[in-house]
Design a protein around this motif. Sequence first.
Motif, PDB file in Angstrom:
ATOM      1  N   GLU A 104      72.359  41.248  91.561  1.00  0.00           N
ATOM      2  CA  GLU A 104      72.942  41.558  92.865  1.00  0.00           C
ATOM      3  C   GLU A 104      72.025  41.041  93.974  1.00  0.00           C
ATOM      4  O   GLU A 104      70.826  40.896  93.780  1.00  0.00           O
ATOM      5  N   ASN A 105      72.619  40.786  95.137  1.00  0.00           N
ATOM      6  CA  ASN A 105      71.851  40.383  96.322  1.00  0.00           C
ATOM      7  C   ASN A 105      70.904  39.218  96.048  1.00  0.00           C
ATOM      8  O   ASN A 105      69.692  39.319  96.244  1.00  0.00           O
ATOM      9  N   SER A 106      71.456  38.146  95.557  1.00  0.00           N
ATOM     10  CA  SER A 106      70.696  36.906  95.315  1.00  0.00           C
ATOM     11  C   SER A 106      69.588  37.066  94.272  1.00  0.00           C
ATOM     12  O   SER A 106      68.515  36.504  94.404  1.00  0.00           O
ATOM     13  N   GLN A 107      69.829  37.839  93.247  1.00  0.00           N
ATOM     14  CA  GLN A 107      68.886  37.972  92.138  1.00  0.00           C
ATOM     15  C   GLN A 107      69.352  37.093  90.980  1.00  0.00           C
ATOM     16  O   GLN A 107      70.533  36.761  90.876  1.00  0.00           O
TER      17      GLN A 107
ATOM     18  N   SER B 194      79.278  36.276  89.965  1.00  0.00           N
ATOM     19  CA  SER B 194      79.560  37.552  90.629  1.00  0.00           C
ATOM     20  C   SER B 194      80.858  37.464  91.431  1.00  0.00           C
ATOM     21  O   SER B 194      81.704  38.366  91.373  1.00  0.00           O
ATOM     22  N   ASN B 195      81.051  36.359  92.155  1.00  0.00           N
ATOM     23  CA  ASN B 195      82.281  36.167  92.925  1.00  0.00           C
ATOM     24  C   ASN B 195      83.503  36.052  92.016  1.00  0.00           C
ATOM     25  O   ASN B 195      84.564  36.604  92.325  1.00  0.00           O
TER      26      ASN B 195
ATOM     27  N   LYS C  87      69.951  32.001  90.975  1.00  0.00           N
ATOM     28  CA  LYS C  87      70.658  32.810  91.978  1.00  0.00           C
ATOM     29  C   LYS C  87      71.998  32.206  92.366  1.00  0.00           C
ATOM     30  O   LYS C  87      72.976  32.919  92.575  1.00  0.00           O
TER      31      LYS C  87
ATOM     32  N   LYS D 286      75.551  34.050  91.855  1.00  0.00           N
ATOM     33  CA  LYS D 286      76.492  34.308  92.945  1.00  0.00           C
ATOM     34  C   LYS D 286      77.898  33.834  92.566  1.00  0.00           C
ATOM     35  O   LYS D 286      78.879  34.539  92.810  1.00  0.00           O
TER      36      LYS D 286
END
Length: 149
Positions: free
Chosen positions: A114-117, A142-143, A135, A139
């Motif tokens: 999460e959050n650019s991890q 995740s999207n 990252k 992303k």
Amino acid sequence: MRKIQFILFPLTFLSILLLGCQSNESKATLYDYPQKALNEKLDAEGEVMEVILSSSTLEDDIVIKDEAIIKEFKDMISSSVKQDGIVNMANPDYYMDITFKNDKRQSYYLWVGENSQNSSLMKTDDTHTIYTFDKEMSKKISNLLKRKL
């Protein structure tokens, strides 16, 4: 004194003889088992037919058959890099089953950062090795998952 020499000489000779007779095959060293390179990558094992994601937080499995989305998951797998060290992970975010055209199946545990991890993958049949992807790929995945949920 003479008795001690009489006993020590044969014992020393016998010890040296026994040590010299040891087989080289039984002396395994680290060099006998070459380590895989740290930059080893995962690779999908053929043409992917579908990706199935499940999780304890999902009511139903997510079945992905769309070629564009499958390509993203293949890219995720092929961009994953093996990490060195001992693996001690929390429960995965997702369980991912990939079915190939030849009816072969590979299962993975997936942790989405999460959050650019960075995110991580682990083959279910090799829980001592973890692979991470960057990252940017995290992303994307995740999207994709947010759109499917």
